[in-house]
Design an enzyme around this catalytic site. Structure first.
Site, mmCIF file in Angstrom:
data_model
loop_
_atom_site.group_PDB
_atom_site.id
_atom_site.type_symbol
_atom_site.label_atom_id
_atom_site.label_comp_id
_atom_site.label_asym_id
_atom_site.label_seq_id
_atom_site.Cartn_x
_atom_site.Cartn_y
_atom_site.Cartn_z
ATOM 1 N N ARG A 50 0.835 -1.197 0.000
ATOM 2 C CA ARG A 50 0.000 0.000 0.000
ATOM 3 C C ARG A 50 0.874 1.253 0.000
ATOM 4 O O ARG A 50 0.606 2.211 -0.729
ATOM 5 C CB ARG A 50 -0.945 0.009 1.209
ATOM 6 C CG ARG A 50 -2.008 -1.069 1.170
ATOM 7 C CD ARG A 50 -2.920 -1.009 2.389
ATOM 8 N NE ARG A 50 -3.780 0.159 2.376
ATOM 9 C CZ ARG A 50 -4.575 0.510 3.392
ATOM 10 N NH1 ARG A 50 -4.577 -0.217 4.512
ATOM 11 N NH2 ARG A 50 -5.332 1.579 3.308
ATOM 12 N N CYS A 62 -1.771 5.770 9.540
ATOM 13 C CA CYS A 62 -2.105 4.525 8.824
ATOM 14 C C CYS A 62 -3.075 4.897 7.715
ATOM 15 O O CYS A 62 -2.862 5.867 7.004
ATOM 16 C CB CYS A 62 -2.691 3.499 9.796
ATOM 17 S SG CYS A 62 -4.107 4.127 10.747
#
Length: 285
Positions: free
Chosen positions: A176, A235
């Site tokens: 990611r 995050c």
């Protein structure tokens, strides 16, 4: 009080000396709680730990709730500022357990710990698992002295990512971060200048956190000369980052901030985005 507690230590506590919270989070977590939880645990959902939003570009997918709403939740759970709170989930604290821990610490609550290893470790240690639904002790009014502290807004993150004396840590999985995949947000990639330290590197054998000494050594290598209080952690939406904030606290590296909006906010603001292939930089951003 260390932020983590072992199942063996929990087993030895007087059950009337603490409040136990099952914070398994979202989806069908309420159903899983009803199918079996540690005896005495009260259920808290991730939706209780975030405000509802139709615009993730402001605050991300899981922005913090109004502090008075959070205080009201604590009161309904029978939690007072003096209550010893122990919280667990079934994701080794990678989801709402660490978020709940961080939120309590953020409003000044000192006596809160996360069960190291979560539900599975509790079962392995022989703690009683039940389907009985516990009722909280008498509701009270939780007095918060201030709002959520230890947060960083997007402008501070922008500046920190460009400052060699500061550091922005992205705890998402490396694919990611590199922009190879993005299962939840609109654009793949990362904040330019942010370093990638996936949250699962905090974990050792048996789905438990590494020792404080090992965590301190690992993050010492990452930080270099950067002081912990100059670190911002994020995050995807400000939940999993709390897992790393807990790890830092366990290691004695205190003072790092949470960027609550995280990638879900940054990636929706037409700001520069970095991938393994370079930086996508909108004009004048």
């Amino acid at each position: 009080m260390k932020p983590l507690i072992e199942a063996t230590a929990l087993k030895q506590l007087d059950p009337y000396s603490f409040t136990l919270i099952d914070a398994r989070g979202f989806g069908n977590s309420r159903e899983r709680y009803e199918q079996g939880h540690i005896e005495g645990a009260l259920y808290v959902d991730l939706e209780d730990l975030a405000s509802h939003t139709d615009n993730a570009a402001v605050g991300g997918r899981h922005p913090l709730p109004d502090v008075d709403r959070f205080a009201n939740l604590l009161g309904k759970l029978g939690i007072t500022p003096d209550t010893h709170v122990i919280v667990y989930d079934d994701k080794v604290a990678a989801n709402p357990a660490a978020r709940f821990w961080w939120m309590l610490r953020s409003v000044g609550h000192e006596k809160v710990q996360v069960l190291n290893g979560g539900l599975q470790v509790a079962q392995d240690a022989g703690l009683n698992i039940t389907t009985d639904i516990s009722a909280p002790s008498e509701a009270t009014q939780y007095q918060v002295k201030h709002g959520f502290s230890g947060t960083a807004e997007i402008e501070e993150v922008k500046a920190a990512a460009k400052d060699s004396s500061r550091m922005v840590i992205d705890v998402r999985e490396t694919p990611r971060y590199l922009g190879q995949t993005e299962p939840l947000d609109l654009i793949a990639g990362h904040i330019p200048g942010a370093v990638n330290v996936p949250y699962n590197t905090n974990m050792g054998e048996g789905n438990r956190y590494l020792s404080p000494e090992q965590l301190k050594a690992n993050y010492g290598k990452v930080f270099g000369d950067v002081k912990p209080e100059q670190v911002i952690v994020h995050c995807g939406s400000g939940v999993t980052a709390c897992h790393t904030l807990l790890a830092l606290e366990q290691a004695g590296l205190t003072g790092a901030k949470l960027y609550v909006g995280s990638w879900s906010e940054w990636s929706r603001r037409d700001l520069p985005i970095a991938t393994e292939n370079g930086i996508i930089a909108p004009e004048n951003k």
